[in-house]
Design a protein around this motif. Structure first.
Motif, PDB file in Angstrom:
ATOM      1  N   THR A 194      -4.627   5.297  -3.119  1.00 25.22           N
ATOM      2  CA  THR A 194      -4.809   5.518  -1.685  1.00 25.22           C
ATOM      3  C   THR A 194      -5.470   6.874  -1.464  1.00 25.22           C
ATOM      4  OG1 THR A 194      -2.571   6.453  -1.537  1.00 25.22           O
ATOM      5  CG2 THR A 194      -2.815   4.105  -1.031  1.00 25.22           C
ATOM      6  N   TYR A 195      -6.165   7.000  -0.329  1.00 22.24           N
ATOM      7  CA  TYR A 195      -6.955   8.196  -0.054  1.00 22.24           C
ATOM      8  C   TYR A 195      -6.610   8.764   1.317  1.00 22.24           C
ATOM      9  CZ  TYR A 195      -9.551   5.627  -3.611  1.00 22.24           C
ATOM     10  OH  TYR A 195      -9.892   4.908  -4.736  1.00 22.24           O
ATOM     11  N   GLY A 196      -6.930  10.046   1.492  1.00 24.00           N
ATOM     12  CA  GLY A 196      -6.722  10.679   2.790  1.00 24.00           C
ATOM     13  C   GLY A 196      -5.254  10.697   3.175  1.00 24.00           C
ATOM     14  N   ALA A 197      -4.973  10.257   4.412  1.00 25.31           N
ATOM     15  CA  ALA A 197      -3.605  10.267   4.925  1.00 25.31           C
ATOM     16  C   ALA A 197      -2.759   9.118   4.391  1.00 25.31           C
ATOM     17  CB  ALA A 197      -3.626  10.219   6.451  1.00 25.31           C
ATOM     18  N   ALA A 198      -3.404   8.087   3.825  1.00 19.82           N
ATOM     19  CA  ALA A 198      -2.663   6.936   3.299  1.00 19.82           C
ATOM     20  C   ALA A 198      -1.863   7.341   2.071  1.00 19.82           C
ATOM     21  CB  ALA A 198      -3.629   5.805   2.954  1.00 19.82           C
ATOM     22  N   ARG A 199      -0.682   6.757   1.925  1.00 18.81           N
ATOM     23  CA  ARG A 199       0.203   7.066   0.812  1.00 18.81           C
ATOM     24  C   ARG A 199       0.749   5.773   0.207  1.00 18.81           C
ATOM     25  NH1 ARG A 199      -1.987  11.078   1.426  1.00 18.81           N
ATOM     26  NH2 ARG A 199      -1.206  13.209   1.724  1.00 18.81           N
ATOM     27  N   PRO A 200       1.132   5.799  -1.085  1.00 19.74           N
ATOM     28  CA  PRO A 200       1.773   4.616  -1.662  1.00 19.74           C
ATOM     29  C   PRO A 200       3.004   4.218  -0.843  1.00 19.74           C
ATOM     30  CG  PRO A 200       1.182   6.165  -3.387  1.00 19.74           C
ATOM     31  CD  PRO A 200       0.949   6.870  -2.079  1.00 19.74           C
ATOM     32  N   PHE A 201       3.151   2.915  -0.607  1.00 20.14           N
ATOM     33  CA  PHE A 201       4.222   2.426   0.263  1.00 20.14           C
ATOM     34  C   PHE A 201       4.646   1.044  -0.191  1.00 20.14           C
ATOM     35  CE2 PHE A 201       5.426  -0.244   3.893  1.00 20.14           C
ATOM     36  CZ  PHE A 201       6.507   0.468   4.387  1.00 20.14           C
ATOM     37  N   THR A 202       5.933   0.768  -0.060  1.00 25.26           N
ATOM     38  CA  THR A 202       6.427  -0.583  -0.283  1.00 25.26           C
ATOM     39  C   THR A 202       7.263  -1.029   0.903  1.00 25.26           C
ATOM     40  OG1 THR A 202       7.715  -2.048  -1.723  1.00 25.26           O
ATOM     41  CG2 THR A 202       8.479   0.238  -1.536  1.00 25.26           C
ATOM     42  N   VAL A 203       7.103  -2.258   1.294  1.00 23.18           N
ATOM     43  CA  VAL A 203       7.907  -2.809   2.377  1.00 23.18           C
ATOM     44  C   VAL A 203       9.369  -2.896   1.946  1.00 23.18           C
ATOM     45  CG1 VAL A 203       7.494  -5.209   1.706  1.00 23.18           C
ATOM     46  CG2 VAL A 203       7.971  -4.678   4.093  1.00 23.18           C
ATOM     47  N   ALA A 204       9.634  -2.875   0.632  1.00 21.90           N
ATOM     48  CA  ALA A 204      11.007  -2.913   0.123  1.00 21.90           C
ATOM     49  C   ALA A 204      11.773  -1.623   0.407  1.00 21.90           C
ATOM     50  CB  ALA A 204      11.004  -3.194  -1.374  1.00 21.90           C
ATOM     51  N   SER A 205      11.099  -0.614   0.967  1.00 22.59           N
ATOM     52  CA  SER A 205      11.780   0.618   1.347  1.00 22.59           C
ATOM     53  C   SER A 205      12.348   0.534   2.764  1.00 22.59           C
ATOM     54  CB  SER A 205      10.810   1.809   1.265  1.00 22.59           C
ATOM     55  OG  SER A 205       9.760   1.671   2.224  1.00 22.59           O
ATOM     56  N   LEU A 206      12.005  -0.528   3.477  1.00 23.23           N
ATOM     57  CA  LEU A 206      12.449  -0.679   4.864  1.00 23.23           C
ATOM     58  C   LEU A 206      13.843  -1.298   4.916  1.00 23.23           C
ATOM     59  CD1 LEU A 206       9.144  -2.087   6.423  1.00 23.23           C
ATOM     60  CD2 LEU A 206       9.993   0.268   6.524  1.00 23.23           C
ATOM     61  N   PRO A 207      14.631  -0.928   5.910  1.00 22.44           N
ATOM     62  CA  PRO A 207      15.971  -1.520   6.039  1.00 22.44           C
ATOM     63  C   PRO A 207      15.890  -2.943   6.604  1.00 22.44           C
ATOM     64  CG  PRO A 207      15.547  -0.041   7.878  1.00 22.44           C
ATOM     65  CD  PRO A 207      14.366   0.086   6.943  1.00 22.44           C
ATOM     66  N   GLY A 208      16.985  -3.674   6.471  1.00 15.36           N
ATOM     67  CA  GLY A 208      17.042  -4.961   7.156  1.00 15.36           C
ATOM     68  C   GLY A 208      17.114  -6.174   6.270  1.00 15.36           C
ATOM     69  N   GLY A 209      17.359  -6.015   4.988  1.00 19.99           N
ATOM     70  CA  GLY A 209      17.542  -7.191   4.128  1.00 19.99           C
ATOM     71  C   GLY A 209      16.273  -7.629   3.434  1.00 19.99           C
ATOM     72  N   ARG A 210      16.455  -8.196   2.230  1.00 22.22           N
ATOM     73  CA  ARG A 210      15.299  -8.610   1.421  1.00 22.22           C
ATOM     74  C   ARG A 210      15.462 -10.054   0.950  1.00 22.22           C
ATOM     75  NH1 ARG A 210      15.265  -3.090  -2.051  1.00 22.22           N
ATOM     76  NH2 ARG A 210      16.576  -4.335  -3.438  1.00 22.22           N
ATOM     77  N   ASP A 211      16.198 -10.873   1.704  1.00 18.46           N
ATOM     78  CA  ASP A 211      16.488 -12.220   1.237  1.00 18.46           C
ATOM     79  C   ASP A 211      15.263 -13.125   1.240  1.00 18.46           C
ATOM     80  OD1 ASP A 211      16.669 -11.987   4.046  1.00 18.46           O
ATOM     81  OD2 ASP A 211      17.713 -13.903   4.179  1.00 18.46           O
ATOM     82  N   ARG A 212      14.185 -12.727   1.939  1.00 14.04           N
ATOM     83  CA  ARG A 212      12.943 -13.507   1.908  1.00 14.04           C
ATOM     84  C   ARG A 212      11.737 -12.603   1.630  1.00 14.04           C
ATOM     85  NH1 ARG A 212      12.796 -18.866   3.755  1.00 14.04           N
ATOM     86  NH2 ARG A 212      14.868 -19.640   4.313  1.00 14.04           N
ATOM     87  N   LEU A 213      11.962 -11.578   0.834  1.00 15.02           N
ATOM     88  CA  LEU A 213      10.891 -10.641   0.466  1.00 15.02           C
ATOM     89  C   LEU A 213      10.562 -10.772  -1.014  1.00 15.02           C
ATOM     90  CD1 LEU A 213       9.005  -8.239   1.087  1.00 15.02           C
ATOM     91  CD2 LEU A 213      10.943  -6.721   0.589  1.00 15.02           C
ATOM     92  N   ILE A 214       9.268 -10.836  -1.316  1.00 13.18           N
ATOM     93  CA  ILE A 214       8.772 -10.921  -2.694  1.00 13.18           C
ATOM     94  C   ILE A 214       7.792  -9.775  -2.915  1.00 13.18           C
ATOM     95  CG2 ILE A 214       7.590 -12.345  -4.408  1.00 13.18           C
ATOM     96  CD1 ILE A 214       8.166 -14.751  -2.488  1.00 13.18           C
ATOM     97  N   ILE A 215       8.002  -8.996  -3.958  1.00 15.88           N
ATOM     98  CA  ILE A 215       7.065  -7.945  -4.347  1.00 15.88           C
ATOM     99  C   ILE A 215       6.369  -8.390  -5.625  1.00 15.88           C
ATOM    100  CG2 ILE A 215       6.792  -5.544  -5.059  1.00 15.88           C
ATOM    101  CD1 ILE A 215       7.699  -5.838  -2.157  1.00 15.88           C
ATOM    102  N   ALA A 216       5.046  -8.456  -5.583  1.00 18.64           N
ATOM    103  CA  ALA A 216       4.249  -8.747  -6.770  1.00 18.64           C
ATOM    104  C   ALA A 216       3.563  -7.461  -7.208  1.00 18.64           C
ATOM    105  CB  ALA A 216       3.212  -9.827  -6.482  1.00 18.64           C
TER     106      ALA A 216
END
Length: 405
Positions: A221-243
């Motif tokens: 990532t460049y500039g203001a963008a940073r590495p990010f994962t949606v798995a860092s967000l609260p609220g459960g991961r019962d239908r979340l897949i990280i590839a």
């Protein structure tokens, strides 16, 4: 629609194979190789892989694995230390919270295999999968192979090709089962801001949809963008897949190591599928990946700094060519210029532009039609500054001749 293959012999290919196509990026690579085999100097902007060597400490780990005879079958889902190391690496470098457990991880033969496993385990005949466009070339075909229907969600160049939660919600139908998100995006380099990603995640949760987040380019990532994962967000991961994949982050494309992080029942299903297809990923490559996950990240910083330099040069060079419009990529290592202003009676599509550019100037690019974006070209800057300079000169000459012709 895929071309139906009709062999001359007495057999017929299965319908599931006939509904998919050969990867367009592989076709470009094959054409470029034909010219190179004739001794022609091709500036190859086609490959979607780092031009850096695999870091030395990772190579040495593979050599050590060979010397210790770690060349046998492993558990289908991967060696236990690697699965745990992937979970630890993801938490440390991307902030997944709570941390994934090894039972929620499977090691696959590349990131594409991870996505293939997930889709084949979840998508039934007629199920719809939302795919933002422009898209990575393999998403629609893997959905089709699984029996599903890709439904494309357009993004706009005026909005830097960012996927919006409102667009996702508008595309949902009673048959929608999953949303695929790729940020940073191949081919556009678009990065979804964390606050927008949170909204997309919320839409998926409210509608009971799976969210598959492809993090292949997470650390570019460049500039203001940073590495990010949606798995860092609260609220459960019962239908979340990280590839994920080791290919880009650690310059390990040929090693073929990827992974899925997902609820344990889905990992079990993917393991069952994998046990009847590839079985384990190569044992030696797994031990190399283990060193990558546990070792230093210095090589990533060095690659990113060089990619940033190349990105600036290729953007300035393309924007100096009249009639070419190009958004600024915030991630990955591609630019995605719009060249439709140069269409004429002889060049009516971006595929024709790419074909003529290879034939006349010996520059290999991938046409935007392959990514669901007619009028564009995907240009990889995963090559040296010297080759970028040479390629820009040839591209400028190509379009100048088109304008004057």
């Amino acid at each position: 629609m895929a071309t139906v293959v009709k062999p001359e012999g007495s057999f017929e290919l299965a319908e599931r194979v006939n509904r998919i196509s050969v990867s367009p990026t592989m076709l470009v690579l094959q054409e470029a190789e034909k010219y190179k085999a004739r001794g022609i100097d091709v500036v190859d902007f086609g490959p979607g892989e780092p031009d850096f060597p695999t870091p030395g400490h990772i190579q040495r780990a593979a050599i050590e694995a060979l010397e210790k005879n770690r060349t046998k079958y492993t558990a289908t889902a991967g060696i236990a230390p690697l699965r745990q190391a992937i979970c630890d690496w993801h938490q440390t470098n991307l902030g997944s919270s709570p941390a994934y457990q090894s039972a929620e991880c499977i090691v696959t033969t590349g990131g594409k295999h991870a996505i293939f496993n997930a889709l084949c385990s979840l998508i039934s005949s007629g199920a719809e999968v939302l795919v933002p466009a422009p898209y990575w070339v393999s998403y629609p075909d893997i959905v089709k192979y699984a029996g599903g229907k890709p439904v494309f969600v357009p993004t706009r160049a005026e909005d830097d090709f960012r996927l919006r939660a409102s667009a996702v919600e508008q595309a949902i139908s009673p048959r929608t089962r999953m949303v695929i998100v790729n940020s940073p995006c191949n081919p556009t380099g678009a990065v979804i801001p964390p606050e927008e990603f949170a909204k997309i995640f919320d839409v998926c949760k409210r509608h009971g949809l799976w969210l598959l987040s492809d993090e292949c380019y997470s650390h570019f990532t460049y500039g203001a963008a940073r590495p990010f994962t949606v798995a860092s967000l609260p609220g459960g991961r019962d239908r979340l897949i990280i590839a994920g994949s080791f290919s880009k982050t650690f310059a390990m494309t040929g090693w073929r190591i990827g992974y899925l992080l997902a609820p344990q029942p889905l990992i079990a299903a993917c393991t069952k599928l994998q046990s009847q297809s590839t079985s384990n990923s190569t044992s030696i490559a797994q031990y190399a990946a283990l060193e990558a996950a546990r070792g230093p990240m210095d090589s990533v910083s060095a690659m990113l700094a060089e990619y940033a330099r190349r990105r600036e040069r290729i953007l300035s060079g393309l924007r100096a060519i009249p009639g070419i419009a190009c958004t600024i990529p915030e991630g990955a290592f591609y630019v995605f210029p719009n060249v439709s202003a140069h269409f004429n009676a002889a060049l009516t599509t971006d595929t024709a532009v790419a074909r003529q550019m290879l034939e006349r100037e010996h520059v290999a690019v991938v046409p935007g039609e392959a990514f669901g974006a007619p009028g564009h070209l995907r240009i990889s800057y995963a090559t040296s500054i010297e080759r970028i300079e040479e390629g820009l000169g040839r591209i400028a000459r190509f379009f100048t001749q088109q304008s004057s012709g």
